[in-house]
Design a protein around this motif. Structure first.
Motif, PDB file in Angstrom:
ATOM      1  N   ASP A  19       6.243 -22.616  22.362  1.00 44.15           N
ATOM      2  CA  ASP A  19       6.144 -21.403  21.540  1.00 44.15           C
ATOM      3  C   ASP A  19       6.806 -21.613  20.178  1.00 44.15           C
ATOM      4  OD1 ASP A  19       4.831 -20.088  23.568  1.00 44.15           O
ATOM      5  OD2 ASP A  19       6.581 -18.904  24.215  1.00 44.15           O
ATOM      6  N   ILE A  20       7.962 -22.250  20.183  1.00 44.80           N
ATOM      7  CA  ILE A  20       8.669 -22.507  18.920  1.00 44.80           C
ATOM      8  C   ILE A  20       7.843 -23.428  18.036  1.00 44.80           C
ATOM      9  CG2 ILE A  20      10.695 -23.657  17.926  1.00 44.80           C
ATOM     10  CD1 ILE A  20      12.266 -22.576  20.378  1.00 44.80           C
ATOM     11  N   GLU A  21       7.295 -24.468  18.621  1.00 44.99           N
ATOM     12  CA  GLU A  21       6.476 -25.401  17.846  1.00 44.99           C
ATOM     13  C   GLU A  21       5.248 -24.698  17.265  1.00 44.99           C
ATOM     14  OE1 GLU A  21       4.124 -29.338  19.085  1.00 44.99           O
ATOM     15  OE2 GLU A  21       6.287 -29.421  19.518  1.00 44.99           O
ATOM     16  N   ASN A  22       4.625 -23.848  18.070  1.00 42.63           N
ATOM     17  CA  ASN A  22       3.454 -23.089  17.617  1.00 42.63           C
ATOM     18  C   ASN A  22       3.834 -22.137  16.476  1.00 42.63           C
ATOM     19  OD1 ASN A  22       0.841 -22.054  17.546  1.00 42.63           O
ATOM     20  ND2 ASN A  22       1.288 -20.538  19.126  1.00 42.63           N
ATOM     21  N   THR A  23       4.988 -21.490  16.589  1.00 42.06           N
ATOM     22  CA  THR A  23       5.454 -20.579  15.547  1.00 42.06           C
ATOM     23  C   THR A  23       5.721 -21.337  14.248  1.00 42.06           C
ATOM     24  OG1 THR A  23       6.417 -19.106  17.199  1.00 42.06           O
ATOM     25  CG2 THR A  23       7.227 -18.886  14.940  1.00 42.06           C
ATOM     26  N   HIS A  24       6.344 -22.492  14.355  1.00 47.54           N
ATOM     27  CA  HIS A  24       6.585 -23.311  13.163  1.00 47.54           C
ATOM     28  C   HIS A  24       5.263 -23.690  12.496  1.00 47.54           C
ATOM     29  CE1 HIS A  24      10.938 -24.165  13.098  1.00 47.54           C
ATOM     30  NE2 HIS A  24      10.869 -23.922  14.395  1.00 47.54           N
ATOM     31  N   GLU A  25       4.289 -24.026  13.295  1.00 44.55           N
ATOM     32  CA  GLU A  25       2.977 -24.404  12.755  1.00 44.55           C
ATOM     33  C   GLU A  25       2.330 -23.224  12.025  1.00 44.55           C
ATOM     34  OE1 GLU A  25       0.199 -26.820  11.531  1.00 44.55           O
ATOM     35  OE2 GLU A  25       1.841 -27.529  12.803  1.00 44.55           O
ATOM     36  N   ARG A  26       2.435 -22.023  12.612  1.00 46.17           N
ATOM     37  CA  ARG A  26       1.858 -20.832  11.976  1.00 46.17           C
ATOM     38  C   ARG A  26       2.595 -20.489  10.686  1.00 46.17           C
ATOM     39  NH1 ARG A  26       2.431 -17.844  16.849  1.00 46.17           N
ATOM     40  NH2 ARG A  26       3.636 -16.391  15.612  1.00 46.17           N
ATOM     41  N   LEU A  27       3.886 -20.784  10.618  1.00 51.76           N
ATOM     42  CA  LEU A  27       4.667 -20.489   9.411  1.00 51.76           C
ATOM     43  C   LEU A  27       4.406 -21.484   8.286  1.00 51.76           C
ATOM     44  CD1 LEU A  27       8.154 -19.412  10.782  1.00 51.76           C
ATOM     45  CD2 LEU A  27       6.549 -18.025   9.493  1.00 51.76           C
ATOM     46  N   ARG A  28       3.963 -22.665   8.618  1.00 54.37           N
ATOM     47  CA  ARG A  28       3.726 -23.669   7.583  1.00 54.37           C
ATOM     48  C   ARG A  28       2.671 -23.204   6.581  1.00 54.37           C
ATOM     49  NH1 ARG A  28       4.087 -27.452  11.932  1.00 54.37           N
ATOM     50  NH2 ARG A  28       6.157 -28.356  11.861  1.00 54.37           N
ATOM     51  N   GLN A  29       1.624 -22.555   7.048  1.00 55.20           N
ATOM     52  CA  GLN A  29       0.543 -22.132   6.151  1.00 55.20           C
ATOM     53  C   GLN A  29       1.016 -21.125   5.108  1.00 55.20           C
ATOM     54  OE1 GLN A  29      -2.511 -23.564   5.941  1.00 55.20           O
ATOM     55  NE2 GLN A  29      -2.662 -22.352   4.069  1.00 55.20           N
ATOM     56  N   PRO A  30       1.701 -20.035   5.489  1.00 54.16           N
ATOM     57  CA  PRO A  30       2.192 -19.115   4.449  1.00 54.16           C
ATOM     58  C   PRO A  30       3.191 -19.782   3.494  1.00 54.16           C
ATOM     59  CG  PRO A  30       2.362 -18.082   6.608  1.00 54.16           C
ATOM     60  CD  PRO A  30       1.924 -19.484   6.832  1.00 54.16           C
ATOM     61  N   VAL A  31       4.007 -20.709   4.002  1.00 55.24           N
ATOM     62  CA  VAL A  31       4.948 -21.412   3.134  1.00 55.24           C
ATOM     63  C   VAL A  31       4.191 -22.257   2.119  1.00 55.24           C
ATOM     64  CG1 VAL A  31       6.731 -23.214   3.091  1.00 55.24           C
ATOM     65  CG2 VAL A  31       6.856 -21.388   4.788  1.00 55.24           C
ATOM     66  N   ASN A  32       3.151 -22.943   2.576  1.00 50.13           N
ATOM     67  CA  ASN A  32       2.328 -23.741   1.655  1.00 50.13           C
ATOM     68  C   ASN A  32       1.601 -22.847   0.648  1.00 50.13           C
ATOM     69  OD1 ASN A  32       3.102 -26.096   2.921  1.00 50.13           O
ATOM     70  ND2 ASN A  32       1.297 -26.202   4.227  1.00 50.13           N
ATOM     71  N   ASP A  33       1.103 -21.694   1.112  1.00 50.81           N
ATOM     72  CA  ASP A  33       0.439 -20.752   0.211  1.00 50.81           C
ATOM     73  C   ASP A  33       1.404 -20.247  -0.864  1.00 50.81           C
ATOM     74  OD1 ASP A  33      -1.837 -21.062   1.729  1.00 50.81           O
ATOM     75  OD2 ASP A  33      -1.662 -19.123   2.748  1.00 50.81           O
ATOM     76  N   LEU A  34       2.636 -19.965  -0.453  1.00 52.87           N
ATOM     77  CA  LEU A  34       3.645 -19.486  -1.394  1.00 52.87           C
ATOM     78  C   LEU A  34       3.957 -20.558  -2.445  1.00 52.87           C
ATOM     79  CD1 LEU A  34       5.578 -17.144  -2.056  1.00 52.87           C
ATOM     80  CD2 LEU A  34       7.252 -18.251  -0.578  1.00 52.87           C
ATOM     81  N   ALA A  35       4.079 -21.800  -2.002  1.00 56.77           N
ATOM     82  CA  ALA A  35       4.347 -22.895  -2.947  1.00 56.77           C
ATOM     83  C   ALA A  35       3.190 -23.043  -3.938  1.00 56.77           C
ATOM     84  CB  ALA A  35       4.574 -24.201  -2.192  1.00 56.77           C
ATOM     85  N   SER A  36       1.959 -22.917  -3.450  1.00 58.31           N
ATOM     86  CA  SER A  36       0.796 -23.016  -4.339  1.00 58.31           C
ATOM     87  C   SER A  36       0.780 -21.868  -5.345  1.00 58.31           C
ATOM     88  CB  SER A  36      -0.494 -22.992  -3.530  1.00 58.31           C
ATOM     89  OG  SER A  36      -0.559 -24.100  -2.675  1.00 58.31           O
ATOM     90  N   LEU A  37       1.105 -20.676  -4.877  1.00 63.42           N
ATOM     91  CA  LEU A  37       1.139 -19.512  -5.757  1.00 63.42           C
ATOM     92  C   LEU A  37       2.223 -19.676  -6.822  1.00 63.42           C
ATOM     93  CD1 LEU A  37      -0.143 -16.765  -6.287  1.00 63.42           C
ATOM     94  CD2 LEU A  37       1.478 -15.781  -4.681  1.00 63.42           C
ATOM     95  N   ASP A  38       3.371 -20.209  -6.422  1.00 65.90           N
ATOM     96  CA  ASP A  38       4.434 -20.466  -7.394  1.00 65.90           C
ATOM     97  C   ASP A  38       3.956 -21.420  -8.488  1.00 65.90           C
ATOM     98  OD1 ASP A  38       6.090 -18.838  -5.957  1.00 65.90           O
ATOM     99  OD2 ASP A  38       7.307 -20.450  -5.096  1.00 65.90           O
ATOM    100  N   LEU A  39       3.218 -22.456  -8.088  1.00 65.03           N
ATOM    101  CA  LEU A  39       2.702 -23.407  -9.073  1.00 65.03           C
ATOM    102  C   LEU A  39       1.732 -22.747 -10.052  1.00 65.03           C
ATOM    103  CD1 LEU A  39       2.155 -26.564  -6.835  1.00 65.03           C
ATOM    104  CD2 LEU A  39       3.933 -26.206  -8.566  1.00 65.03           C
ATOM    105  N   VAL A  40       0.904 -21.849  -9.555  1.00 62.95           N
ATOM    106  CA  VAL A  40      -0.044 -21.145 -10.431  1.00 62.95           C
ATOM    107  C   VAL A  40       0.716 -20.237 -11.405  1.00 62.95           C
ATOM    108  CG1 VAL A  40      -1.926 -19.466 -10.484  1.00 62.95           C
ATOM    109  CG2 VAL A  40      -1.932 -21.288  -8.770  1.00 62.95           C
ATOM    110  N   ILE A  41       1.735 -19.545 -10.896  1.00 58.62           N
ATOM    111  CA  ILE A  41       2.547 -18.685 -11.775  1.00 58.62           C
ATOM    112  C   ILE A  41       3.167 -19.530 -12.888  1.00 58.62           C
ATOM    113  CG2 ILE A  41       4.676 -17.303 -11.897  1.00 58.62           C
ATOM    114  CD1 ILE A  41       3.952 -16.241  -9.080  1.00 58.62           C
ATOM    115  N   LEU A  42       3.677 -20.710 -12.531  1.00 57.63           N
ATOM    116  CA  LEU A  42       4.315 -21.588 -13.515  1.00 57.63           C
ATOM    117  C   LEU A  42       3.310 -22.160 -14.506  1.00 57.63           C
ATOM    118  CD1 LEU A  42       6.917 -23.388 -11.241  1.00 57.63           C
ATOM    119  CD2 LEU A  42       7.337 -21.611 -12.959  1.00 57.63           C
TER     120      LEU A  42
END
Length: 144
Positions: A19-42
């Motif tokens: 369950d923990i591993e699955n949760t980490h995997e699901r969290l990776r996508q929003p974290v990557n999306d946030l990093a991409s959005l930060d790059l666009v803002i910059l």
């Protein structure tokens, strides 16, 4: 006996680790999306400090109920009623009991819909019964 307990504990630990591993995997996508959005803002403003953007906290609206709370209030209202009540009357009483704004027509319509759904479920289970009431509303009472 201890072997069965140990096997159960090992199995449960494996499930939790999965369950923990699955949760980490699901969290990776929003974290990557946030990093991409930060790059666009910059790209639009290289001097913008994206870390200064505060996260928007989720706050449930005041009209939300805890699990089962609405059902209990609705049944309490019906038990105390001297005569069958319309869906809207029950919703209005619910607003009063929960100290919500009874003059807010949008909230009253929303609660009327929620009460209708709850009562329809209770009717299907034989807990309450309804008859056609005034206008578009049913009248409700506890089934005897």
């Amino acid at each position: 006996m201890n072997e069965f307990v140990l096997n159960g504990l090992v199995k449960r630990r494996a499930e939790l680790a999965g369950d923990i591993e699955n949760t980490h995997e699901r969290l990776r996508q929003p974290v990557n999306d946030l990093a991409s959005l930060d790059l666009v803002i910059l790209q639009f403003d290289p001097s913008y400090v994206v870390e200064s953007i505060r996260p928007k906290a989720f706050r449930p609206p005041a009209d939300w109920s805890k699990r089962g709370e609405m059902n209990r209030v609705i049944m309490s209202i019906l038990r105390q009623a001297a005569e069958p009540l319309t869906t809207r009357d029950i919703a209005l009483q619910l607003l009063i009991e929960r100290a919500l704004d009874k003059n807010d027509q949008k909230l009253l319509r929303l609660m009327t819909k929620r009460v209708a759904v709850c009562l329809a479920d209770y009717r299907a289970r034989g807990v309450v019964r309804s008859e056609q009431g005034p206008g578009q509303y049913n009248t409700w009472e506890i089934a005897r």
